[in-house]
Design an enzyme around this catalytic site. Sequence first.
Site, short mmCIF file in Angstrom:
data_model
loop_
_atom_site.label_atom_id
_atom_site.label_comp_id
_atom_site.label_asym_id
_atom_site.label_seq_id
_atom_site.Cartn_x
_atom_site.Cartn_y
_atom_site.Cartn_z
N LYS A 158 33.31 51.82 49.29
CA LYS A 158 33.10 52.77 48.19
C LYS A 158 31.64 52.79 47.78
O LYS A 158 30.98 51.75 47.73
CB LYS A 158 33.95 52.39 46.97
CG LYS A 158 35.44 52.48 47.18
CD LYS A 158 36.19 52.18 45.89
CE LYS A 158 37.69 52.29 46.07
NZ LYS A 158 38.41 52.01 44.81
N GLY A 164 34.31 61.77 42.82
CA GLY A 164 34.74 62.97 43.52
C GLY A 164 35.11 62.76 44.97
O GLY A 164 35.08 63.69 45.77
N GLY A 165 35.45 61.51 45.32
CA GLY A 165 35.86 61.24 46.70
C GLY A 165 34.72 61.07 47.67
O GLY A 165 34.96 60.92 48.88
N ILE A 203 44.69 48.27 48.74
CA ILE A 203 46.07 48.11 48.26
C ILE A 203 46.85 49.28 48.83
O ILE A 203 46.65 50.43 48.43
CB ILE A 203 46.13 48.10 46.72
CG1 ILE A 203 45.14 47.08 46.14
CG2 ILE A 203 47.55 47.83 46.25
CD1 ILE A 203 45.37 45.65 46.59
N LYS A 237 42.46 64.62 43.97
CA LYS A 237 43.79 64.83 43.39
C LYS A 237 44.23 66.28 43.58
O LYS A 237 43.42 67.20 43.48
CB LYS A 237 43.76 64.47 41.90
CG LYS A 237 43.40 63.01 41.64
CD LYS A 237 43.04 62.77 40.19
CE LYS A 237 42.50 61.36 39.99
NZ LYS A 237 41.97 61.15 38.64
N GLU A 289 38.55 51.98 38.70
CA GLU A 289 37.31 52.51 38.14
C GLU A 289 37.59 53.13 36.77
O GLU A 289 38.74 53.29 36.38
CB GLU A 289 36.68 53.56 39.07
CG GLU A 289 37.53 54.81 39.25
CD GLU A 289 36.90 55.81 40.21
OE1 GLU A 289 35.91 55.46 40.87
OE2 GLU A 289 37.41 56.93 40.30
N ARG A 293 34.52 60.40 30.95
CA ARG A 293 34.50 61.83 30.61
C ARG A 293 35.93 62.31 30.45
O ARG A 293 36.88 61.57 30.72
CB ARG A 293 33.82 62.61 31.74
CG ARG A 293 34.46 62.32 33.09
CD ARG A 293 33.98 63.24 34.19
NE ARG A 293 34.37 62.78 35.51
CZ ARG A 293 35.55 62.97 36.07
NH1 ARG A 293 36.51 63.58 35.39
NH2 ARG A 293 35.82 62.53 37.29
N VAL A 296 40.06 66.37 34.69
CA VAL A 296 40.66 67.65 35.04
C VAL A 296 42.10 67.71 34.56
O VAL A 296 42.57 68.73 34.03
CB VAL A 296 40.59 67.87 36.56
CG1 VAL A 296 41.33 69.15 36.97
CG2 VAL A 296 39.15 67.91 37.06
N ARG A 339 46.76 71.95 40.60
CA ARG A 339 45.43 72.54 40.69
C ARG A 339 45.45 73.71 41.65
O ARG A 339 45.86 73.57 42.81
CB ARG A 339 44.41 71.50 41.17
CG ARG A 339 44.32 70.27 40.29
CD ARG A 339 43.17 69.38 40.73
NE ARG A 339 43.16 68.12 39.98
CZ ARG A 339 42.13 67.29 39.93
NH1 ARG A 339 41.02 67.58 40.60
NH2 ARG A 339 42.20 66.17 39.25
#
Length: 455
Positions: A158, A164-165, A203, A237, A289, A293, A296, A339
Site C-alpha cells: 500500500k 482511491g485504490g 486478511i 467501492k 485506515e 473527510r 461518498v 454508485r
Amino acid sequence: MFNKILIANRGEIAVRIIRAARELGVGTVAIYSTADRDALHVHLADEAICVGPARSTESYLNMNNILSAAVATGAQAIHPGFGFLSENSKFARLCEEMNIKFIGPSAKVMDMMGDKINARAEMIKAGVPVTPGSEGEVHTTDEAVKIAEEIGYPIMLKASAGGGGKGIRKVNNVEELVPAFEAAQAEAQAAFGNGAMFIERMIFPARHIEVQILGDSQGNVIHLGERDCSLQRNNQKVLEESPSVAIGHTLRHEITAAAVKAAQHVSYENAGTIEFLLDESSGKFYFMEMNTRVQVEHPVTEFVSGVDIVKEQIRVANGNELSVKQEDVTFSGHAIECRINAENPKFNFAPSPGKITNLFLPSGGVGLRVDSAMYSGYSIPPYYDSMIAKVIVHGENRFEALMKMQRALLEFDVEGVITNVDFQLELISDPHVVAGDYDTSFLGNVFLPEYQKED
C-alpha cells in the site's frame, strides 16, 4: 453560524453541500473549471467563480486560486467535499493561516491519520487492533522481500500517502513481489508525489467494514454505526449498505467502540470514517485506515441514523457542539447505495463522457433518494471521475431495501451516454448479494467473470 462558505469541489457532492448549507441559512460560493461552466452546482450556488481550466491540477487542485476565490467572495469557510483537496493537509494548513475555516479536521490530525504509516502507529498506541505489517516506510524491493518473509504471504502493498485504490497491490508469493512493488511504487509516486510504501499481511477473505464517526471541538465523539463496503472492483467501492449482515450485536458494539476510541485518541473533530477488515471466520477485525473527510457513501448512514452528516460538519466547523449525543442516536431499518457511473461495464468499465439527451431519475415513495448533478442536456466532461449519481434506498428491513433498489434501478433512464445501471441491477439481484453472502473478493472473482460471459 457562518454567513458564507465556499465549496471546493464539483458534481453531486458540491450540490449536496450547497443544499445542506441553504437549509442552514448559509450562503454558498461554487468554484468551477472552464469545463464545468454549465454544471448544476454552478447554477445552484448563490455565487460562482471560475478557478481555472479543465485540468484538475489547474482548477480544483489549484490551492492559490481557490483561496483567492474565498477571499474575493468573503467566504468564511471552505468545504472540500471528498476527493481533490479534501485530505490535503497543506491546503488545510493554508486555510488556517488565512483565517478561513477548513470544514474538516485540523492539518495536524490529517497528517497523523492521512498517512497510513503514522495512522497505524497511532492506532497501536490507542489499543486498536491492526494487521501484522511493516513498522515504517518501505522504499526498496530488498526491504519488501525481507518484511514479507517475516509476516508471511499473502500480503498487501500500500502507498503510505495513498487513497482511491492507487498504489495498492496484492502479492501471493515472492515471485510476484518485486514487479508488484515497483509498479505500486511508481503509481504512488505519480498519483501522490510520494513513493513510500508499507506492507501488511492480507486478511483474506474479508469484509470491508467502516464506522462513521463525528467529533466536535468540545471533545465529544460519537459513532453513527457501520457500513459494509465489501462489494469492490479494483479497490474501488461499487455498492454499500448499512447495517452489515456480517455483524451481530456483540461484534457491532466492539467495532464501533474501537472506532470511537481511535477518534478520541487523536482528538478528532468533524466527520471521519474508521475502516476495518473483518475476518469472518475468526470474528477478528483490524484497523485498515481512516478517511478524514465525508465519504461518498455517507447517505446510507444518514438514512439509518436520521443524522444529516453534512449539516453536522458545518455546525461543528462553526464551533457548535454536535447536535446529538451517542445515547440519542438510534438506528432504524436498512439502507443501500449504488454508485452510478458514466462507464461501459462490457468494455472494461471504460469512461463514457458525452451529452445527456434524455434523463429520468427514479422517484416516488418513502425511503428513496438520488444524489446527482445531472440534468437533461448536460454534457459530462471527460476530465473527472465518472460517477454521475448515487441511488440510495431505505427500507424497514434488508429485503425491502433490496426490492426498492431493484425498482429504482429499473426506472433509472439515461440517454446519450453509457452507464453501469444495468450492471448494478444485475449485482443487486444476484443470489449471493441478496443472501448477504459476499466478501471483498466476490465482485472480482465470482460476479464479474459470470457477468462478462453473458456477452
